[in-house]
Design a protein around this motif. Structure first.
Motif, PDB file in Angstrom:
ATOM      1  N   GLY A  31     -41.582   2.001  88.324  1.00 20.85           N
ATOM      2  CA  GLY A  31     -41.551   0.751  87.557  1.00 20.85           C
ATOM      3  C   GLY A  31     -42.753  -0.145  87.753  1.00 20.85           C
ATOM      4  N   ALA A  32     -43.704   0.274  88.581  1.00 19.45           N
ATOM      5  CA  ALA A  32     -44.841  -0.595  88.916  1.00 19.45           C
ATOM      6  C   ALA A  32     -45.649  -1.003  87.687  1.00 19.45           C
ATOM      7  CB  ALA A  32     -45.751   0.089  89.931  1.00 19.45           C
ATOM      8  N   ASP A  33     -45.924  -0.059  86.793  1.00 12.47           N
ATOM      9  CA  ASP A  33     -46.775  -0.379  85.644  1.00 12.47           C
ATOM     10  C   ASP A  33     -46.144  -1.467  84.768  1.00 12.47           C
ATOM     11  OD1 ASP A  33     -49.153   1.399  85.875  1.00 12.47           O
ATOM     12  OD2 ASP A  33     -47.627   2.957  85.851  1.00 12.47           O
ATOM     13  N   GLY A  34     -44.854  -1.399  84.555  1.00 14.66           N
ATOM     14  CA  GLY A  34     -44.174  -2.442  83.789  1.00 14.66           C
ATOM     15  C   GLY A  34     -44.258  -3.795  84.469  1.00 14.66           C
ATOM     16  N   ASN A  35     -44.154  -3.801  85.791  1.00 18.54           N
ATOM     17  CA  ASN A  35     -44.258  -5.059  86.539  1.00 18.54           C
ATOM     18  C   ASN A  35     -45.676  -5.620  86.502  1.00 18.54           C
ATOM     19  OD1 ASN A  35     -41.532  -5.188  87.262  1.00 18.54           O
ATOM     20  ND2 ASN A  35     -41.855  -3.885  89.049  1.00 18.54           N
ATOM     21  N   ILE A  36     -46.663  -4.746  86.612  1.00 18.02           N
ATOM     22  CA  ILE A  36     -48.064  -5.190  86.514  1.00 18.02           C
ATOM     23  C   ILE A  36     -48.313  -5.817  85.143  1.00 18.02           C
ATOM     24  CG2 ILE A  36     -50.476  -4.442  86.452  1.00 18.02           C
ATOM     25  CD1 ILE A  36     -49.561  -2.161  88.461  1.00 18.02           C
ATOM     26  N   ALA A  37     -47.849  -5.145  84.092  1.00 21.36           N
ATOM     27  CA  ALA A  37     -48.027  -5.664  82.731  1.00 21.36           C
ATOM     28  C   ALA A  37     -47.375  -7.034  82.572  1.00 21.36           C
ATOM     29  CB  ALA A  37     -47.452  -4.681  81.714  1.00 21.36           C
ATOM     30  N   SER A  38     -46.172  -7.203  83.138  1.00 18.56           N
ATOM     31  CA  SER A  38     -45.484  -8.493  82.992  1.00 18.56           C
ATOM     32  C   SER A  38     -46.219  -9.604  83.735  1.00 18.56           C
ATOM     33  CB  SER A  38     -44.025  -8.393  83.435  1.00 18.56           C
ATOM     34  OG  SER A  38     -43.920  -8.242  84.832  1.00 18.56           O
ATOM     35  N   LEU A  39     -46.805  -9.288  84.889  1.00 22.49           N
ATOM     36  CA  LEU A  39     -47.583 -10.295  85.618  1.00 22.49           C
ATOM     37  C   LEU A  39     -48.820 -10.714  84.813  1.00 22.49           C
ATOM     38  CD1 LEU A  39     -47.376  -8.910  89.254  1.00 22.49           C
ATOM     39  CD2 LEU A  39     -46.406 -11.070  88.434  1.00 22.49           C
ATOM     40  N   ILE A  40     -49.526  -9.733  84.248  1.00 23.31           N
ATOM     41  CA  ILE A  40     -50.701 -10.076  83.427  1.00 23.31           C
ATOM     42  C   ILE A  40     -50.276 -10.975  82.269  1.00 23.31           C
ATOM     43  CG2 ILE A  40     -52.545  -9.197  81.939  1.00 23.31           C
ATOM     44  CD1 ILE A  40     -52.451  -6.586  83.654  1.00 23.31           C
TER      45      ILE A  40
END
Length: 195
Positions: A31-40
């Motif tokens: 799930g890291a990529d989805g979390n990174i995208a949401s932070l950006i």
């Protein structure tokens, strides 16, 4: 937790080359990529600064070498670059683990902008994210690591010791948080505090 109005999100090495599991091995935290995208997205919507860090590997055979397709950012990161509106954006390239030893000089840029708080996300938890967090802490920044917006891979060390990606990531989090280099939190905590 407080997230400053000018806190910088530092997105570390979210590059296509890390998709090559034949090279890197098994990873944790799908799930890291989805979390990174949401932070950006949150950072750009709020006008906060975003630093995109790219690792230009010097190692022969690395998928992160300049000129290789894997050197480029993952598509979801590339699609978000330049979309910050009023928020400042910086691209840092590096050939070592710490984003503070890249070009341009991250420390000088942060200090010049009056930024004292960093939120880190990216790849790999125990390598470039951890090294950047440790150095940021040493330089006096208030460092926050969004743990579930990072991931890493299985790793072999001395004496034939081998550890799985999740164990390696947790050890990194314990060292950073327990050692006082950074506060290790969840993406949800950061998003709630930044809203």
């Amino acid at each position: 937790m407080d997230i400053a109005g000018n806190a910088a999100l530092v997105v570390v090495d979210v590059q296509r080359g890390f998709e090559d599991l034949g090279f890197w091995g098994s990873r944790n935290n799908p799930g890291a990529d989805g979390n990174i995208a949401s932070l950006i997205d949150v950072w750009q919507a709020s006008g906060r600064p975003v630093v995109f860090v790219r690792h230009d590997s010097r190692l022969p055979g690395s998928p992160l070498r300049p000129g290789q397709e894997g050197n480029g950012f993952k598509e979801y990161v590339e699609a978000r670059r330049g979309k910050g509106g009023a928020g400042a954006e910086l691209l840092v390239t590096k050939g070592v683990n710490s984003a503070f030893y890249g070009s341009p000089d991250l420390d000088a840029w942060l200090k010049g902008a009056g930024i004292s708080q960093l939120v880190l996300a990216g790849i790999q938890t125990n390598m470039c994210v951890e090294t950047t967090a440790r150095m940021g802490g040493n330089l006096g920044y208030d460092v926050v690591v969004a743990f579930d917006a990072t991931y890493t891979f299985d790793l072999e060390g001395p004496f034939g010791w081998r550890r799985g990606a999740e164990e390696v990531a947790r050890a990194s989090a314990v060292s950073l948080h327990g050692g006082g280099f950074a506060r290790v939190v969840t993406t949800e905590e950061v998003v709630d505090a930044a809203g």
